[in-house]
Design a protein around this motif. Structure first.
Motif, PDB file in Angstrom:
ATOM      1  N   PHE A   1       0.828  -1.198   0.000  1.00  0.00           N
ATOM      2  CA  PHE A   1       0.000   0.000   0.000  1.00  0.00           C
ATOM      3  C   PHE A   1       0.877   1.269   0.000  1.00  0.00           C
ATOM      4  CE2 PHE A   1      -3.120  -2.847   2.171  1.00  0.00           C
ATOM      5  CZ  PHE A   1      -4.103  -2.783   1.206  1.00  0.00           C
ATOM      6  N   SER A   2       0.354   2.302  -0.645  1.00  0.00           N
ATOM      7  CA  SER A   2       1.019   3.603  -0.629  1.00  0.00           C
ATOM      8  C   SER A   2      -0.003   4.687  -0.969  1.00  0.00           C
ATOM      9  CB  SER A   2       2.161   3.640  -1.652  1.00  0.00           C
ATOM     10  OG  SER A   2       1.669   3.506  -2.975  1.00  0.00           O
ATOM     11  N   GLY A   3       0.311   5.919  -0.559  1.00  0.00           N
ATOM     12  CA  GLY A   3      -0.533   7.045  -0.918  1.00  0.00           C
ATOM     13  C   GLY A   3      -1.649   7.293   0.072  1.00  0.00           C
ATOM     14  N   GLN A   4      -2.323   8.427  -0.120  1.00  0.00           N
ATOM     15  CA  GLN A   4      -3.417   8.840   0.746  1.00  0.00           C
ATOM     16  C   GLN A   4      -4.647   9.180  -0.086  1.00  0.00           C
ATOM     17  OE1 GLN A   4      -3.302   8.698   4.073  1.00  0.00           O
ATOM     18  NE2 GLN A   4      -1.187   7.958   3.969  1.00  0.00           N
ATOM     19  N   THR A   5      -5.802   9.135   0.556  1.00  0.00           N
ATOM     20  CA  THR A   5      -7.049   9.462  -0.128  1.00  0.00           C
ATOM     21  C   THR A   5      -7.111  10.964  -0.381  1.00  0.00           C
ATOM     22  OG1 THR A   5      -8.115   7.650   1.031  1.00  0.00           O
ATOM     23  CG2 THR A   5      -9.555   9.278  -0.027  1.00  0.00           C
TER      24      THR A   5
END
Length: 203
Positions: free
Chosen positions: A197-201
């Motif tokens: 997983f990586s990144g943000q909403t």
């Protein structure tokens, strides 16, 4: 495939494809989606505006994650990850349903504790979703058989638990040695290492 690097549902499909040996046949295109941030490209492929979406060679689109996994399981000649015969089929699908429900509860819990503006949060709803997650973790500690061959249920569970850990929602390891070890072992699989997983909403 329309994808999102921080979606447990999208990652489930990609891990499934890698476990089936189909990873090289899928082009992954990242798209940010959110109920409050419309993505026109995703809506054009899925009227619900959600990922994952698998675009077939003839242009047909498939969604949701379970439908895509069912399609992929028919493309390879190895051991099927969605068993055809009972009782193995029911065990796999039941575990998948539990994992899917955990992710759904986790999404709602995160809305009520993090994403929704403070003045709009409803603590009793957060508490209710948290209770569902804890009940699921406790059930898995006694019901999960680490020796069972990998199925769609295990993939959904591993990606779901890893999303809960990624979002730092609720601790599922403390006091649950069987679940914790199973999770750590599964996360060491090549399919999981390649899809972290990586990144943000983006709302």
């Amino acid at each position: 495939m329309l994808y999102q690097t921080h979606s447990p549902f999208a990652r489930k499909v990609l891990v499934f494809a890698l476990e089936c040996g189909l990873g090289a046949r899928i082009e992954v295109v990242h798209h940010e989606t959110s109920p409050t941030n419309r993505n026109e490209a995703v809506f054009a492929a899925n009227p619900l505006g959600k990922v994952p979406v698998l675009i077939l060679p003839d242009g047909m689109t498939l969604y949701d994650s379970m439908v895509i996994c069912d399609y992929l399981d028919r493309l390879h000649s190895g051991r099927k990850l969605i068993p055809h015969k009972a009782p193995k089929r029911w065990h796999a699908l039941r575990l998948h349903a539990l994992a899917q429900g955990m992710c759904d509860a986790g999404v709602l819990y995160r809305w009520e504790t993090n994403r929704r503006p403070q003045e709009l949060r409803y603590p009793p709803l957060a508490d209710g979703q948290k209770a569902k997650l804890i009940e699921a973790f406790d059930h898995l500690e006694t019901a999960l058989d680490p020796k069972t061959p990998v199925t769609i249920g295990h993939i959904a569970l591993a990606t779901g638990l890893d999303w809960i850990a990624f979002r730092e929602l609720i601790d599922f390891k403390t006091g649950r040695p069987t679940l914790s070890k199973w999770y750590e072992d599964f996360c060491a699989r090549d399919s999981m290492v390649k899809t972290r997983f990586s990144g943000q909403t983006h709302d």
